[in-house]
Scaffold this active site. Structure first.
Site, PDB file in Angstrom:
ATOM      1  NE  ARG A 254     -11.592 -14.972  -8.344  1.00 13.31           N
ATOM      2  CZ  ARG A 254     -12.432 -14.232  -7.639  1.00 13.31           C
ATOM      3  NH1 ARG A 254     -13.717 -14.208  -7.916  1.00 13.31           N
ATOM      4  NH2 ARG A 254     -12.008 -13.492  -6.631  1.00 13.31           N
ATOM      5  CG  HIS A 258     -13.835 -11.190 -11.242  1.00  7.52           C
ATOM      6  ND1 HIS A 258     -14.598 -12.288 -11.563  1.00  7.52           N
ATOM      7  CD2 HIS A 258     -14.176 -10.224 -12.127  1.00  7.52           C
ATOM      8  CE1 HIS A 258     -15.376 -11.987 -12.592  1.00  7.52           C
ATOM      9  NE2 HIS A 258     -15.138 -10.751 -12.956  1.00  7.52           N
ATOM     10  CE1 TYR A 267     -13.625 -11.766  -3.424  1.00  5.78           C
ATOM     11  CE2 TYR A 267     -13.191  -9.487  -4.047  1.00  5.78           C
ATOM     12  CZ  TYR A 267     -13.169 -10.832  -4.348  1.00  5.78           C
ATOM     13  OH  TYR A 267     -12.695 -11.250  -5.566  1.00  5.78           O
TER      14      TYR A 267
HETATM   15  C1  LIG Z   1     -25.461  -9.609 -16.851  1.00  8.13           C
HETATM   16  C2  LIG Z   1     -24.187  -9.215 -16.192  1.00  8.13           C
HETATM   17  N1  LIG Z   1     -24.193  -8.725 -14.938  1.00  8.13           N
HETATM   18  C3  LIG Z   1     -23.040  -8.381 -14.336  1.00  8.13           C
HETATM   19  C4  LIG Z   1     -21.847  -8.487 -15.000  1.00  8.13           C
HETATM   20  C5  LIG Z   1     -20.526  -8.119 -14.302  1.00  8.13           C
HETATM   21  N2  LIG Z   1     -19.827  -9.358 -13.993  1.00  8.13           N
HETATM   22  C6  LIG Z   1     -18.817  -9.809 -14.762  1.00  8.13           C
HETATM   23  S1  LIG Z   1     -18.202 -11.270 -14.214  1.00  8.13           S
HETATM   24  C7  LIG Z   1     -19.289 -11.310 -12.923  1.00  8.13           C
HETATM   25  C8  LIG Z   1     -19.274 -12.454 -11.933  1.00  8.13           C
HETATM   26  C9  LIG Z   1     -19.567 -13.773 -12.559  1.00  8.13           C
HETATM   27  O1  LIG Z   1     -19.404 -14.773 -11.590  1.00  8.13           O
HETATM   28  P1  LIG Z   1     -19.474 -16.282 -11.975  1.00  8.13           P
HETATM   29  O2  LIG Z   1     -20.616 -16.542 -12.879  1.00  8.13           O
HETATM   30  O3  LIG Z   1     -19.435 -17.046 -10.713  1.00  8.13           O
HETATM   31  O4  LIG Z   1     -18.146 -16.540 -12.835  1.00  8.13           O
HETATM   32  P2  LIG Z   1     -16.629 -16.419 -12.371  1.00  8.13           P
HETATM   33  O5  LIG Z   1     -16.187 -15.020 -12.692  1.00  8.13           O
HETATM   34  O6  LIG Z   1     -16.551 -16.717 -10.933  1.00  8.13           O
HETATM   35  O7  LIG Z   1     -15.879 -17.390 -13.194  1.00  8.13           O
HETATM   36  C10 LIG Z   1     -20.123 -10.188 -12.935  1.00  8.13           C
HETATM   37  C11 LIG Z   1     -21.147  -9.911 -11.921  1.00  8.13           C
HETATM   38  C12 LIG Z   1     -21.885  -8.979 -16.328  1.00  8.13           C
HETATM   39  N3  LIG Z   1     -20.768  -9.145 -17.051  1.00  8.13           N
HETATM   40  N4  LIG Z   1     -23.054  -9.336 -16.906  1.00  8.13           N
END
Ligand SMILES: Cc1ncc(C[n+]2csc(CCOP(=O)(O)OP(=O)(O)O)c2C)c(N)n1
Ligand SMILES: [Mg+2]
Length: 354
Positions: A254, A258, A267
């Site tokens: 990425r 985010h 970070y």
């Molecule tokens: C169940 C849940 N926990 C926490 C969140 C908050 N949250 C949104 S995106 C994210 C990170 C997701 O990371 P990843 O699966 O690696 O996807 P990326 O954003 O890197 O594409 C989190 C913790 C959420 N949306 N749903």
């Protein structure tokens, strides 16, 4: 790790290079660049306070190859960084822009977090915000396809962070046991907001998880569109034949924050980002197309300018629209509105009038 072109666009696995029409290859590049320009605009609009939120996809545009590898009747269950799949499937750029502005033309009626959209008519399913939910939905769709013998396949996208969700376990397990016609694609972009992969899992590599569920795993260079295309095509063929699901780990990065609400400098080091920037998918696929004489060296910039203008026009139109009417907030849940919602609607209208 499957890699077909290197970062200079040279073919390093000629046996795996798929035969694809030149026109189709240019379409892939065109959509990848459209997604990149959408990100540039989205981030800027958010900083200008004209939209509330943007989720960038920058660095992960090779996912377009997955859309090209499947059929129109197949179901796509995206996460929130799969705009290229949406565009390939035919979601209008105007709809995406109106959605970012949450205006009265937004097909989602301003109700969704911008970036979370879908259109079930073209089998591009609206994702939910809780991480991982689409994994079980896709396994269910893949099971249904086998049950109904309709020959369709479902593909699902999720992140490295999502592999820690309960839904990852439920979906992978259910999918494998029922031989669901599903392709599980993990976009391992190394981060789940500020949590690095090393804190997400104790396995050496995410692809190893496939073994535990009893399905084949393919690890691909997720910035190589040919690797994405061929892996998804093979996995979809396998699923369509009734041989069950496949897990694809797409190793990518990425490059942006985010979301527009995140500051990654808190970070991670800029040096790491720079190393990955050199491997990003658009420059590298462009080099391949130029090396092969399919496009001239100025074509990527021309496509970029084309989308710059297209998005500028769509943005000024979208920015001048009103918000969706207040009434729409109360619609689409019940066929006949219950009395208590009618009361609340009246109160809301009275309140805003006063
Ligand atoms: C169940 C849940 N926990 C926490 C969140 C908050 N949250 C949104 S995106 C994210 C990170 C997701 O990371 P990843 O699966 O690696 O996807 P990326 O954003 O890197 O594409 C989190 C913790 C959420 N949306 N749903
Ligand atoms: Mg991630």
């Amino acid at each position: 790790m499957r890699q077909i072109i290197d970062i200079e666009g040279n073919v390093i696995s000629p046996d795996l290079l798929p035969k694809v029409a030149k026109k189709e290859l240019v379409k892939w590049l065109d959509i990848m660049i459209a997604v990149r320009v959408l990100d540039e605009k989205g981030m800027r609009l958010q900083r200008q306070g004209r939209i509330g939120f943007h989720i960038p996809t920058t660095g992960q545009e090779a996912h377009v190859g997955a859309a090209a590898a499947i059929k129109d009747k197949d179901w796509i269950f995206p996460a929130y960084r799969e705009h290229g799949l949406a565009i390939y499937r035919g979601i209008a750029l105007a709809d995406i822009v109106n959605h970012l502005f949450a205006n009265d033309l937004d097909p989602q009626k301003g109700r969704r977090l911008p970036g979370l959209f879908g259109d079930s008519r073209i089998r591009f399913i609206n994702p939910s915000a809780p991480i991982g939910t689409q994994i079980v939905q896709a396994a269910g769709a893949g099971y249904a396809a086998r049950y109904k013998k309709d020959g369709s396949v479902s593909i699902v996208f999720f992140g490295d962070g999502a592999t820690s969700s309960n839904d990852f376990h439920s979906g992978m397990n259910f999918g494998a046991v029922t031989k669901a016609a599903t392709v599980f694609i993990c976009q391992n972009n190394q981060w789940a907001i500020s949590v690095p992969l090393s804190k997400q899992t104790a396995t050496k590599q995410l692809v190893d998880k496939a073994t535990g569920y009893g399905m084949p795993g393919i690890q691909i260079d997720g910035n190589d569109i040919f690797a994405m295309f061929t892996a998804v095509r093979e996995a979809a063929q396998r699923a369509r034949k009734g041989n069950g699901p496949t897990f694809i780990e797409s190793v990518t990065y990425r490059l942006g924050p985010h979301t527009s609400s995140d500051d990654p400098s808190k970070y991670r080091s800029e040096n790491d980002v720079e190393l990955w920037r050199q491997k990003e998918p658009i420059g590298r696929f462009s080099k391949y197309l130029i090396n092969e004489g399919i496009i001239d060296k100025d074509e990527p910039q021309r496509i970029h300018s084309k989308y710059d203008q297209i998005f500028n026009e769509l943005i000024s139109e979208a920015d001048n629209r009103s918000t969706p009417p207040l009434e729409t907030m109360f619609e689409d849940v019940f066929e006949t509105m219950p009395w208590y919602l009618e009361e609340q609607l009246e109160e809301a209208l009275r309140f805003t009038k006063e």
